[in-house]
Motif scaffolding. Structure first.
Motif, PDB file in Angstrom:
ATOM      1  N   ASP A 187      45.720  42.157  44.185  1.00 26.94           N
ATOM      2  CA  ASP A 187      46.369  43.593  44.092  1.00 26.94           C
ATOM      3  C   ASP A 187      45.771  44.400  43.001  1.00 26.94           C
ATOM      4  O   ASP A 187      45.878  43.596  41.755  1.00 26.94           O
ATOM      5  N   THR A 188      44.748  45.129  43.108  1.00 25.26           N
ATOM      6  CA  THR A 188      43.909  45.477  41.986  1.00 25.26           C
ATOM      7  C   THR A 188      43.749  47.035  41.621  1.00 25.26           C
ATOM      8  O   THR A 188      43.857  47.842  42.738  1.00 25.26           O
ATOM      9  N   ASP A 189      43.386  47.517  40.703  1.00 27.59           N
ATOM     10  CA  ASP A 189      43.118  48.756  40.297  1.00 27.59           C
ATOM     11  C   ASP A 189      41.973  49.244  40.297  1.00 27.59           C
ATOM     12  O   ASP A 189      41.530  50.497  40.055  1.00 27.59           O
ATOM     13  N   LEU A 190      40.838  48.546  40.823  1.00 23.79           N
ATOM     14  CA  LEU A 190      39.599  48.647  40.586  1.00 23.79           C
ATOM     15  C   LEU A 190      39.012  50.062  40.418  1.00 23.79           C
ATOM     16  O   LEU A 190      39.241  50.991  41.419  1.00 23.79           O
ATOM     17  N   GLY A 191      38.422  50.335  39.325  1.00 30.08           N
ATOM     18  CA  GLY A 191      38.074  51.730  39.058  1.00 30.08           C
ATOM     19  C   GLY A 191      38.096  52.250  37.514  1.00 30.08           C
ATOM     20  O   GLY A 191      37.232  52.542  36.905  1.00 30.08           O
ATOM     21  N   PRO A 192      39.129  52.242  36.923  1.00 27.79           N
ATOM     22  CA  PRO A 192      39.406  52.648  35.462  1.00 27.79           C
ATOM     23  C   PRO A 192      38.646  51.739  34.736  1.00 27.79           C
ATOM     24  O   PRO A 192      38.168  51.828  33.384  1.00 27.79           O
ATOM     25  N   ASP A 193      38.439  50.429  35.224  1.00 28.43           N
ATOM     26  CA  ASP A 193      37.599  49.174  34.544  1.00 28.43           C
ATOM     27  C   ASP A 193      36.971  48.507  35.630  1.00 28.43           C
ATOM     28  O   ASP A 193      37.240  48.757  36.662  1.00 28.43           O
ATOM     29  N   ASP A 208      36.154  45.110  35.163  1.00 31.85           N
ATOM     30  CA  ASP A 208      36.358  43.624  35.336  1.00 31.85           C
ATOM     31  C   ASP A 208      36.956  43.264  36.736  1.00 31.85           C
ATOM     32  O   ASP A 208      37.106  42.029  36.983  1.00 31.85           O
ATOM     33  N   ASP A 209      37.475  44.190  37.314  1.00 30.23           N
ATOM     34  CA  ASP A 209      38.096  43.921  38.678  1.00 30.23           C
ATOM     35  C   ASP A 209      37.063  43.679  39.628  1.00 30.23           C
ATOM     36  O   ASP A 209      37.291  42.693  40.645  1.00 30.23           O
ATOM     37  N   VAL A 210      35.684  44.239  39.481  1.00 29.11           N
ATOM     38  CA  VAL A 210      34.622  43.663  40.295  1.00 29.11           C
ATOM     39  C   VAL A 210      34.235  42.177  39.881  1.00 29.11           C
ATOM     40  O   VAL A 210      34.038  41.642  41.037  1.00 29.11           O
ATOM     41  N   GLY A 211      34.271  41.873  38.732  1.00 29.39           N
ATOM     42  CA  GLY A 211      34.091  40.394  38.526  1.00 29.39           C
ATOM     43  C   GLY A 211      35.278  39.516  39.155  1.00 29.39           C
ATOM     44  O   GLY A 211      34.588  38.377  39.475  1.00 29.39           O
ATOM     45  N   ALA A 212      36.430  39.908  38.754  1.00 30.79           N
ATOM     46  CA  ALA A 212      37.570  39.230  39.545  1.00 30.79           C
ATOM     47  C   ALA A 212      37.180  39.004  40.978  1.00 30.79           C
ATOM     48  O   ALA A 212      37.602  37.932  41.501  1.00 30.79           O
ATOM     49  N   MET A 213      36.841  40.004  41.772  1.00 29.32           N
ATOM     50  CA  MET A 213      36.667  39.862  43.158  1.00 29.32           C
ATOM     51  C   MET A 213      35.720  38.952  43.512  1.00 29.32           C
ATOM     52  O   MET A 213      35.706  38.143  44.354  1.00 29.32           O
ATOM     53  N   ALA A 214      34.444  39.081  42.595  1.00 20.61           N
ATOM     54  CA  ALA A 214      33.429  38.260  42.781  1.00 20.61           C
ATOM     55  C   ALA A 214      33.977  36.538  42.695  1.00 20.61           C
ATOM     56  O   ALA A 214      33.550  35.786  43.565  1.00 20.61           O
ATOM     57  N   TRP A 274      39.396  40.115  31.373  1.00 16.44           N
ATOM     58  CA  TRP A 274      41.140  40.125  31.793  1.00 16.44           C
ATOM     59  C   TRP A 274      41.296  39.620  33.002  1.00 16.44           C
ATOM     60  O   TRP A 274      42.224  38.751  33.358  1.00 16.44           O
ATOM     61  N   ASP A 275      40.561  40.387  34.091  1.00 16.38           N
ATOM     62  CA  ASP A 275      41.049  40.344  35.362  1.00 16.38           C
ATOM     63  C   ASP A 275      40.490  38.827  36.093  1.00 16.38           C
ATOM     64  O   ASP A 275      40.996  38.220  36.934  1.00 16.38           O
ATOM     65  N   LEU A 276      39.432  38.400  35.634  1.00 15.98           N
ATOM     66  CA  LEU A 276      38.817  37.099  35.804  1.00 15.98           C
ATOM     67  C   LEU A 276      39.761  36.083  35.663  1.00 15.98           C
ATOM     68  O   LEU A 276      39.839  35.170  36.480  1.00 15.98           O
TER      69      LEU A 276
END
Length: 337
Positions: free
Chosen positions: A39-45, A47-53, A269-271
């Motif tokens: 569950d992600t807010d991908l956009g304001p930051d 590191d969500d992209v890195g977490a998905m990777a 953070w998200d990773l």
């Protein structure tokens, strides 16, 4: 895929020495593949992209079964960007959900949002907008209704909007249980990048403070928190941003965004939350048991206690060692499906 594990073996050997019995409270001990909802807010930051990777690379090695990816952000580019990344890693059919309740967060103005526009213009995807995605609560209830008891791990690296809405949901065609009962029966644990410890007012918590207050205070399973202070010193993304080739959305995002905020690497953070959700805390981090108290303004405090309802990660290794592991995941190319 094999070479990444050779690269990591030395680091993991060193980290394993830091593991102790207390860490095993939050470790995935059975070595079974984790059934994960992200569950992600991908956009304001970003590191969500890195977490998905990280999630997809671990899925390529058979360590995680990705059940769904949810947006906790109403921004219309979030679901298309999630779809781009899923498609890049060869999983274009992962179910996608987004919040449909009133209120919540529409965020996407920070950290050079041009990377999001680049992704949707440059890379293949099917989803056209976040508002077109399935209702996150409906998707959660369908997946959980079909799952074995205590078999699903949820990882939140954004706002608690969907968590609050799920807990407040009523029985439906997927389950005769209400939301809180369904979560208590089907979810093994929640792992969240949220909070500041021992106290703080962290972005993911205060941005939708009412949802955080309701969700965290009423969540019926254990929660492991990767706090702001855990990911802050772990800087990643520089290596992948400098790789060759022009068909890598992970590279593109970091290459665009890093120069404006931290040329030496972005906070992870998200990773860290995704890593722990899939592989467990040990040997990467220690854990401390206690209880987080969230106030209505989105601030939090932490009380260490032997029988507390929650866990928080604590640093036991040099941030550079964890960064090396995460960077190697970011560098790994998708496996052919």
């Amino acid at each position: 895929m094999k070479h990444i594990f050779y690269l990591l073996s030395a680091a993991l050997t060193v980290l394993a020495a830091c593991s102790d019995s207390k860490q095993k409270e939050a470790e995935n001990l059975n070595n079974e593949r984790v059934n994960l909802i992200l569950d992600t807010d991908l956009g304001p930051d970003y590191d969500d992209v890195g977490a998905m990777a990280v999630m997809h690379v671990l899925a390529d090695s058979g360590q995680v079964n990705i059940l769904a990816v949810m947006s906790s952000n109403h921004n219309e580019q979030v679901i298309p960007c999630i779809d781009v990344i899923n498609t890049y890693y060869g999983r274009p059919d992962i179910p996608l959900g987004a919040p449909k309740s009133d209120g919540g967060v529409y965020d996407g103005d920070g950290h050079n949002p041009s990377w999001a526009q680049l992704l949707v213009e440059k890379y293949p995807h099917k989803a056209l907008s976040t508002s077109d995605a399935e209702d996150a609560v409906k998707l959660y209830r369908r997946i959980l209704g079909q799952a074995e008891d205590r078999s699903v791990v949820i990882c939140t690296v954004g706002f608690f909007t969907n968590m609050r809405d799920l807990l407040q949901s009523e029985p439906d065609e997927f389950s005769e249980l209400n939301g809180r009962q369904l979560v208590g029966k089907k979810v093994k644990r929640l792992v969240s990048m949220a909070g500041g410890f021992p106290e703080g007012r962290e972005y993911n918590v205060w941005k939708d403070a009412s949802a955080s207050y309701e969700a965290i205070n009423n969540w019926p399973t254990e929660i492991i928190f990767s706090g702001w202070e855990i990911g802050d010193p772990i800087r990643t993304g520089l290596k992948v941003s400098q790789t060759s080739g022009d068909q890598n959305p992970i590279k593109d995002v970091y290459a665009i965004a890093l120069p404006q905020d931290n040329p030496e690497g972005r906070q992870s953070w998200d990773l860290t939350a995704v890593l722990v959700a899939i592989k467990g805390a040990a040997p990467f981090f220690g854990v401390e048991r206690g209880t987080i108290s969230v106030k209505e303004d989105g601030s939090n405090t932490w009380t260490e206690e032997e029988n507390g309802r929650h866990y928080r990660l604590v640093e036991t290794n040099a941030p550079e060692a964890i960064a090396e592991i995460l960077d190697n995941y970011l560098l790994e190319a998708p496996q052919k499906k």
